[in-house]
Design a protein around this motif. Structure first.
Motif, mmCIF file in Angstrom:
data_model
loop_
_atom_site.group_PDB
_atom_site.id
_atom_site.type_symbol
_atom_site.label_atom_id
_atom_site.label_comp_id
_atom_site.label_asym_id
_atom_site.label_seq_id
_atom_site.Cartn_x
_atom_site.Cartn_y
_atom_site.Cartn_z
ATOM 1 N N ASP A 64 0.813 -1.210 0.000
ATOM 2 C CA ASP A 64 0.000 0.000 0.000
ATOM 3 C C ASP A 64 0.846 1.260 0.000
ATOM 4 O O ASP A 64 0.416 2.290 0.478
ATOM 5 N N ASN A 75 -4.883 7.720 -7.044
ATOM 6 C CA ASN A 75 -6.294 7.365 -6.931
ATOM 7 C C ASN A 75 -6.478 5.989 -6.302
ATOM 8 O O ASN A 75 -7.337 5.809 -5.448
ATOM 9 N N SER A 76 -5.662 5.025 -6.708
ATOM 10 C CA SER A 76 -5.820 3.673 -6.151
ATOM 11 C C SER A 76 -5.485 3.649 -4.662
ATOM 12 O O SER A 76 -6.151 2.959 -3.885
ATOM 13 N N CYS A 78 -5.855 6.233 -2.588
ATOM 14 C CA CYS A 78 -6.986 6.894 -1.933
ATOM 15 C C CYS A 78 -8.185 5.954 -1.837
ATOM 16 O O CYS A 78 -8.864 5.914 -0.808
ATOM 17 N N GLN A 79 -8.442 5.195 -2.889
ATOM 18 C CA GLN A 79 -9.562 4.241 -2.879
ATOM 19 C C GLN A 79 -9.374 3.209 -1.774
ATOM 20 O O GLN A 79 -10.331 2.867 -1.082
ATOM 21 N N LYS A 80 -8.160 2.703 -1.597
ATOM 22 C CA LYS A 80 -7.894 1.719 -0.547
ATOM 23 C C LYS A 80 -8.112 2.326 0.835
ATOM 24 O O LYS A 80 -8.663 1.673 1.723
ATOM 25 N N ILE A 82 -10.078 4.935 1.601
ATOM 26 C CA ILE A 82 -11.514 5.186 1.759
ATOM 27 C C ILE A 82 -12.272 3.884 1.993
ATOM 28 O O ILE A 82 -13.174 3.819 2.840
ATOM 29 N N ALA A 83 -11.897 2.826 1.284
ATOM 30 C CA ALA A 83 -12.574 1.531 1.407
ATOM 31 C C ALA A 83 -12.372 0.890 2.779
ATOM 32 O O ALA A 83 -13.157 0.029 3.180
ATOM 33 N N ARG A 108 -10.273 14.039 -1.663
ATOM 34 C CA ARG A 108 -10.977 12.754 -1.718
ATOM 35 C C ARG A 108 -11.605 12.403 -0.367
ATOM 36 O O ARG A 108 -12.728 11.925 -0.296
ATOM 37 N N GLU A 111 -14.739 14.433 0.227
ATOM 38 C CA GLU A 111 -15.872 13.916 -0.547
ATOM 39 C C GLU A 111 -16.582 12.781 0.183
ATOM 40 O O GLU A 111 -17.782 12.579 0.020
ATOM 41 N N HIS A 112 -15.842 12.044 0.994
ATOM 42 C CA HIS A 112 -16.397 10.900 1.716
ATOM 43 C C HIS A 112 -16.602 11.198 3.201
ATOM 44 O O HIS A 112 -16.842 10.281 3.984
#
Length: 133
Positions: A64, A75-76, A78-80, A82-83, A108, A111-112
């Motif tokens: 990571d 982006n990937s 940030c997605q991890k 956030i997830a 990001r 946004e969440h």
């Protein structure tokens, strides 16, 4: 039974050298088992022209890790983050070199609706340059 707080901490860790890496490691250890802590490290912070040869470049690959110099990868990461549904993300600030990634991450997270905490190690740079004046 209530769930443990979830914290994601972003910052350098050993084998990066320096006080911030050591501070981050101590911070992570201080949480112990009182909460669910995830750490996100950097795979590359600076270009090799700044730190040629031996320096703060990690040799091993991190699952990571953040490549600070590769916006296509941000982006990937940030997605991890956030997830994983953290209650808060804590990041270490010490240099303007990480400013673009941290701005992207902050947008990001907002946004969440994920809170962001900042530990500012060097709020004023050691040397003045460009936009830091």
């Amino acid at each position: 039974m209530s769930r443990q707080s979830s914290i994601t901490v972003i910052g350098p860790r050993p084998p990066y050298t320096g006080g911030i890496s050591q501070y981050n490691e101590c911070l992570l250890q201080s949480f112990g088992t009182s909460c669910d802590v995830k750490s996100v490290d950097f795979t590359r912070l600076y270009p090799k022209t700044i730190y040629p040869g031996v320096g703060p470049h990690r040799k091993e690959t991190l699952n990571d890790g953040i490549d600070n110099l590769n916006p296509k990868q941000w982006n990937s990461i940030c997605q991890k983050i956030i997830a994983s549904f953290p209650d808060i993300v804590i990041l270490h600030w010490w240099t303007y070199a990480i400013f673009p990634f941290y701005c992207y991450l902050a947008k990001r997270l907002k946004e969440h609706q994920i809170p962001l905490g900042i530990i500012a190690h060097n709020p004023n740079p050691h040397q003045e340059f460009g936009f830091s004046k």
